[in-house]
Design a protein around this motif. Structure first.
Motif, PDB file in Angstrom:
ATOM      1  N   UNK A  70       0.846  -1.208   0.000  1.00  0.00           N
ATOM      2  CA  UNK A  70       0.000   0.000   0.000  1.00  0.00           C
ATOM      3  C   UNK A  70       0.875   1.249   0.000  1.00  0.00           C
ATOM      4  N   UNK A  71       1.885   1.259   0.860  1.00  0.00           N
ATOM      5  CA  UNK A  71       2.791   2.420   0.938  1.00  0.00           C
ATOM      6  C   UNK A  71       3.574   2.605  -0.356  1.00  0.00           C
ATOM      7  N   UNK A  72       4.019   1.497  -0.937  1.00  0.00           N
ATOM      8  CA  UNK A  72       4.815   1.546  -2.172  1.00  0.00           C
ATOM      9  C   UNK A  72       4.011   2.203  -3.295  1.00  0.00           C
ATOM     10  N   UNK A  73       2.785   1.739  -3.505  1.00  0.00           N
ATOM     11  CA  UNK A  73       1.939   2.317  -4.558  1.00  0.00           C
ATOM     12  C   UNK A  73       1.582   3.764  -4.246  1.00  0.00           C
ATOM     13  N   UNK A  74       1.350   4.069  -2.964  1.00  0.00           N
ATOM     14  CA  UNK A  74       0.946   5.420  -2.570  1.00  0.00           C
ATOM     15  C   UNK A  74       2.077   6.428  -2.706  1.00  0.00           C
ATOM     16  N   UNK A  75       3.299   5.946  -2.781  1.00  0.00           N
ATOM     17  CA  UNK A  75       4.449   6.846  -2.938  1.00  0.00           C
ATOM     18  C   UNK A  75       4.535   7.438  -4.339  1.00  0.00           C
ATOM     19  N   UNK A  76       4.025   6.714  -5.339  1.00  0.00           N
ATOM     20  CA  UNK A  76       4.218   7.135  -6.726  1.00  0.00           C
ATOM     21  C   UNK A  76       2.924   7.471  -7.472  1.00  0.00           C
ATOM     22  N   UNK A  93      12.297  19.899  -5.798  1.00  0.00           N
ATOM     23  CA  UNK A  93      13.539  19.152  -5.588  1.00  0.00           C
ATOM     24  C   UNK A  93      13.504  18.369  -4.280  1.00  0.00           C
ATOM     25  N   UNK A  94      13.119  19.000  -3.129  1.00  0.00           N
ATOM     26  CA  UNK A  94      13.003  18.205  -1.894  1.00  0.00           C
ATOM     27  C   UNK A  94      11.946  17.111  -2.015  1.00  0.00           C
ATOM     28  N   UNK A  95      10.830  17.419  -2.704  1.00  0.00           N
ATOM     29  CA  UNK A  95       9.782  16.414  -2.897  1.00  0.00           C
ATOM     30  C   UNK A  95      10.271  15.243  -3.730  1.00  0.00           C
ATOM     31  N   UNK A  96      11.100  15.535  -4.708  1.00  0.00           N
ATOM     32  CA  UNK A  96      11.655  14.482  -5.570  1.00  0.00           C
ATOM     33  C   UNK A  96      12.579  13.570  -4.771  1.00  0.00           C
ATOM     34  N   UNK A  97      13.439  14.164  -3.934  1.00  0.00           N
ATOM     35  CA  UNK A  97      14.333  13.356  -3.107  1.00  0.00           C
ATOM     36  C   UNK A  97      13.550  12.534  -2.087  1.00  0.00           C
ATOM     37  N   UNK A  98      12.495  13.126  -1.527  1.00  0.00           N
ATOM     38  CA  UNK A  98      11.657  12.395  -0.571  1.00  0.00           C
ATOM     39  C   UNK A  98      10.985  11.200  -1.236  1.00  0.00           C
ATOM     40  N   UNK A  99      10.461  11.425  -2.447  1.00  0.00           N
ATOM     41  CA  UNK A  99       9.831  10.334  -3.180  1.00  0.00           C
ATOM     42  C   UNK A  99      10.840   9.239  -3.514  1.00  0.00           C
ATOM     43  N   UNK A 177       7.773   8.957 -11.765  1.00  0.00           N
ATOM     44  CA  UNK A 177       8.194   9.298 -10.404  1.00  0.00           C
ATOM     45  C   UNK A 177       9.707   9.482 -10.400  1.00  0.00           C
ATOM     46  N   UNK A 178      10.215  10.027  -9.303  1.00  0.00           N
ATOM     47  CA  UNK A 178      11.651  10.270  -9.175  1.00  0.00           C
ATOM     48  C   UNK A 178      12.356   8.983  -8.776  1.00  0.00           C
ATOM     49  N   UNK A 179      13.217   8.509  -9.647  1.00  0.00           N
ATOM     50  CA  UNK A 179      13.988   7.299  -9.385  1.00  0.00           C
ATOM     51  C   UNK A 179      15.465   7.628  -9.514  1.00  0.00           C
ATOM     52  N   UNK A 180      16.311   6.766  -8.976  1.00  0.00           N
ATOM     53  CA  UNK A 180      17.752   7.035  -8.941  1.00  0.00           C
ATOM     54  C   UNK A 180      18.330   7.171 -10.338  1.00  0.00           C
ATOM     55  N   UNK A 181      18.036   6.225 -11.219  1.00  0.00           N
ATOM     56  CA  UNK A 181      18.650   6.206 -12.553  1.00  0.00           C
ATOM     57  C   UNK A 181      18.341   7.444 -13.383  1.00  0.00           C
ATOM     58  N   UNK A 182      17.068   7.842 -13.562  1.00  0.00           N
ATOM     59  CA  UNK A 182      16.809   9.047 -14.360  1.00  0.00           C
ATOM     60  C   UNK A 182      17.376  10.319 -13.741  1.00  0.00           C
ATOM     61  N   UNK A 274       9.077  -0.427 -13.538  1.00  0.00           N
ATOM     62  CA  UNK A 274       8.570   0.365 -12.417  1.00  0.00           C
ATOM     63  C   UNK A 274       7.072   0.175 -12.228  1.00  0.00           C
ATOM     64  N   UNK A 275       6.334   0.084 -13.335  1.00  0.00           N
ATOM     65  CA  UNK A 275       4.892  -0.166 -13.249  1.00  0.00           C
ATOM     66  C   UNK A 275       4.642  -1.523 -12.599  1.00  0.00           C
ATOM     67  N   UNK A 276       5.442  -2.520 -12.946  1.00  0.00           N
ATOM     68  CA  UNK A 276       5.296  -3.839 -12.348  1.00  0.00           C
ATOM     69  C   UNK A 276       5.575  -3.785 -10.850  1.00  0.00           C
ATOM     70  N   UNK A 277       6.662  -3.069 -10.450  1.00  0.00           N
ATOM     71  CA  UNK A 277       7.022  -3.007  -9.038  1.00  0.00           C
ATOM     72  C   UNK A 277       5.959  -2.281  -8.211  1.00  0.00           C
ATOM     73  N   UNK A 278       5.630  -1.081  -8.659  1.00  0.00           N
ATOM     74  CA  UNK A 278       4.846  -0.189  -7.830  1.00  0.00           C
ATOM     75  C   UNK A 278       3.351  -0.420  -7.895  1.00  0.00           C
TER      76      UNK A 278
END
Length: 313
Positions: A70-76, A93-99, A177-182, A274-278
């Motif tokens: 539930x938390x994982x899906x709600x994050x993105x 920018x802070x919101x992106x790092x938090x996400x 959503x904000x991910x490490x790679x992009x 990412x769609x599969x994970x989240x």
């Protein structure tokens, strides 16, 4: 956090959905899956918490997995849906790092919980007479708390390293959503340390639980093959079937996308994973764990009947 970062970029643009020709259809698709994810997993949590017969380590781990999903899906997903409604693709920018922090934490927590559940099934199948003494409630709580600590530290490490980078001009993220790679691709500073941590510590966090799952199921398979009766073998395998299906779905996506040597691998592949994970895996977990589990189906029927009863009061 933003003060330590000498960045001229104060916000990012999440452009994936806005670039799709069928935006409305995708919006309905993600909204439906998100609602199904939240409803399904909350029902699992409610059934486990209200039925005393399900107060065992196995269902304790399943309840934690549902909470994480539930938390994982709600994050993105909600952020993407809100941006679409408001016709805005911005995230601070802070919101992106938090996400990014919570995405990393919940993805790793999913991974660790699957490993913990595999160990639980290993003890149940290979040491059934000693299950209650080996898999105690205290050990179960310790495994879950330890997993939370490790995943929080891992997510914090990558977030703090990302906060030290500079982002000069390009702020368009071809993702939802904000991910490490992009984010690393957009940075105009040296990302060598970040990439090194992703490919060492990050991979270690993912591989270690997978190895634990693999070893557990090798031992389970060997133990089941020694059972003389077919009925006994089927009963032993049926206790692991649901968990094995979730593991196959979770790691199958990783292998198909990130270990694919094809030159066609691109940002679209990352988004598909990412769609599969989240969304997809989190949505399917309640169905997988409840369809073949008589105790869970009984508890869910009790919860649903109680809701219907109170709605007519």
């Amino acid at each position: 956090m933003s003060g330590a970062n000498q960045s001229s970029v104060s916000e990012f643009l999440l452009l994936w959905l806005s670039r799709q020709p069928q935006q409305q259809l995708l919006f309905v698709f993600f909204l439906s899956m998100y609602l199904a994810t939240v409803l399904g997993n909350l029902l699992i949590i409610l059934a486990i918490s209200t039925d005393s017969c399900l107060h065992t380590p196995m269902y304790f781990f399943l309840g934690n997995l549902s909470f994480v999903d539930v938390c994982f899906s709600s994050t993105t997903v909600p952020k993407m849906l809100v941006n679409h409604i408001l016709s805005s693709q911005t995230i601070s920018f802070p919101g992106c790092l938090t996400q990014m922090y919570f995405v990393s934490e919940f993805a790793d927590m999913d991974n660790f919980l699957l490993a913990v559940m595999a160990y639980d099934r290993f003890v149940a199948v290979c040491h059934p007479l000693h299950y209650t003494t080996k898999m105690t409630h205290q050990l179960g709580a310790l495994l879950v708390v330890g997993s939370w600590v490790i995943t929080n530290l891992n997510a914090l490490l990558h977030t703090l390293l990302m906060a030290q980078l500079s982002f000069c001009a390009d702020n368009m993220i071809p993702h939802f959503f904000c991910d490490v790679t992009p984010l690393l691709r957009l940075s105009c500073s040296d990302t060598h340390l970040n990439e090194m941590m992703v490919f060492t510590e990050g991979i270690l966090i993912m591989i270690t639980p997978f190895v634990c799952i693999l070893v557990s199921y090798i031992c389970i398979t060997c133990a089941v093959l020694r059972v003389p009766s077919k009925k006994g073998k089927w009963k032993a395998f049926s206790t692991c079937g649901s968990h094995l299906a979730v593991v196959s779905l979770f790691y199958g996506t990783i292998i198909a996308v990130y270990f694919n040597p094809s030159p066609s691998h691109s940002a679209e592949n990352d988004i598909a994973a990412a769609v599969m994970y989240t969304v997809v895996t989190s949505m399917l977990n309640p169905f997988i764990y409840s369809l073949r589990n008589k105790d869970m189906k009984r508890a869910l029927k009790k919860v649903i009947s109680m809701k219907i009863f109170f709605s007519f009061q």
